[in-house]
Design a protein around this motif. Structure first.
Motif, short mmCIF file in Angstrom:
data_model
loop_
_atom_site.label_atom_id
_atom_site.label_comp_id
_atom_site.label_asym_id
_atom_site.label_seq_id
_atom_site.Cartn_x
_atom_site.Cartn_y
_atom_site.Cartn_z
N PRO A 106 0.83 -1.21 0.00
CA PRO A 106 0.00 0.00 0.00
C PRO A 106 0.86 1.26 0.00
CG PRO A 106 -0.72 -1.53 1.70
CD PRO A 106 0.56 -2.06 1.14
N ARG A 107 0.40 2.28 -0.69
CA ARG A 107 1.14 3.54 -0.75
C ARG A 107 1.30 4.14 0.63
NH1 ARG A 107 4.20 3.65 -4.68
NH2 ARG A 107 3.29 3.67 -6.71
N ARG A 108 0.27 4.15 1.38
CA ARG A 108 0.30 4.69 2.74
C ARG A 108 -0.65 3.89 3.60
NH1 ARG A 108 4.08 8.81 3.82
NH2 ARG A 108 4.39 9.95 1.91
N ILE A 109 -0.25 3.65 4.82
CA ILE A 109 -1.14 3.04 5.80
C ILE A 109 -1.53 4.16 6.76
CG2 ILE A 109 -1.28 1.42 7.72
CD1 ILE A 109 0.06 -0.59 6.10
N ASN A 110 -2.79 4.42 6.88
CA ASN A 110 -3.29 5.51 7.72
C ASN A 110 -2.63 6.84 7.35
OD1 ASN A 110 -4.84 3.65 9.07
ND2 ASN A 110 -3.33 3.33 10.67
N ASN A 111 -2.28 6.99 6.07
CA ASN A 111 -1.66 8.22 5.58
C ASN A 111 -0.38 8.58 6.32
OD1 ASN A 111 -3.64 8.64 3.63
ND2 ASN A 111 -4.99 9.55 5.16
N SER A 112 0.33 7.59 6.85
CA SER A 112 1.52 7.95 7.61
C SER A 112 2.76 7.13 7.31
CB SER A 112 1.22 7.88 9.10
OG SER A 112 0.92 6.56 9.46
N VAL A 113 2.64 5.91 6.85
CA VAL A 113 3.81 5.05 6.68
C VAL A 113 4.09 4.87 5.19
CG1 VAL A 113 4.89 2.85 7.26
CG2 VAL A 113 3.23 3.87 8.83
N SER A 114 5.19 5.44 4.74
CA SER A 114 5.56 5.37 3.33
C SER A 114 6.00 3.95 2.95
CB SER A 114 6.71 6.34 3.06
OG SER A 114 7.89 5.87 3.68
#
Length: 119
Positions: free
Chosen positions: A19-27
């Motif tokens: 995934p691109r981001r998990i919870n919009n936080s992990v690159s």
């Protein structure tokens, strides 16, 4: 035995699978680093999560998904020698460490194996 020179940047290879981001936080880079850290620290999930500054459940999801993507590449990078290549590989292992008749090896966690008898 030749090292595969193509596709050496593992992040480029697996980036589409995670995934691109998990919870919009992990690159994606930090997801890969989290997984590699987990592998390098004997699988202590809470230690890895603390080190990376993420929740343990997030680390667990990241490691699971990234490991699945890495495992999907196994047929591309893992193979046993065939036919006349076997002799070449055996000779190469013998030249390196005087270890006879070896055609491959796997690096991993070493576990104690209990003897099945009185040896």
């Amino acid at each position: 035995m030749e090292f595969l020179n193509d596709d050496l940047d593992i992040l480029d290879i697996i980036e589409n699978g995670i995934p691109r981001r998990i919870n919009n936080s992990v690159s994606p880079l930090n997801q890969l680093l989290t997984t590699l850290r987990f592998y390098a620290t004997d699988g202590h999930l809470s230690s890895v999560a603390d080190f990376m500054g993420i929740h343990t459940s997030s680390a667990s999801r990241i490691i699971k998904k990234t490991s699945q993507v890495l495992a999907s590449l196994r047929l591309r990078y893992i193979r046993m020698p065939q036919n006349e290549e076997i002799v070449q590989v055996q000779n190469h292992f013998f030249q390196i460490a005087s270890f006879p008749r070896v055609i491959g090896c796997i690096d991993g966690t070493h576990i104690r194996i209990q003897s099945p008898g009185n040896f």
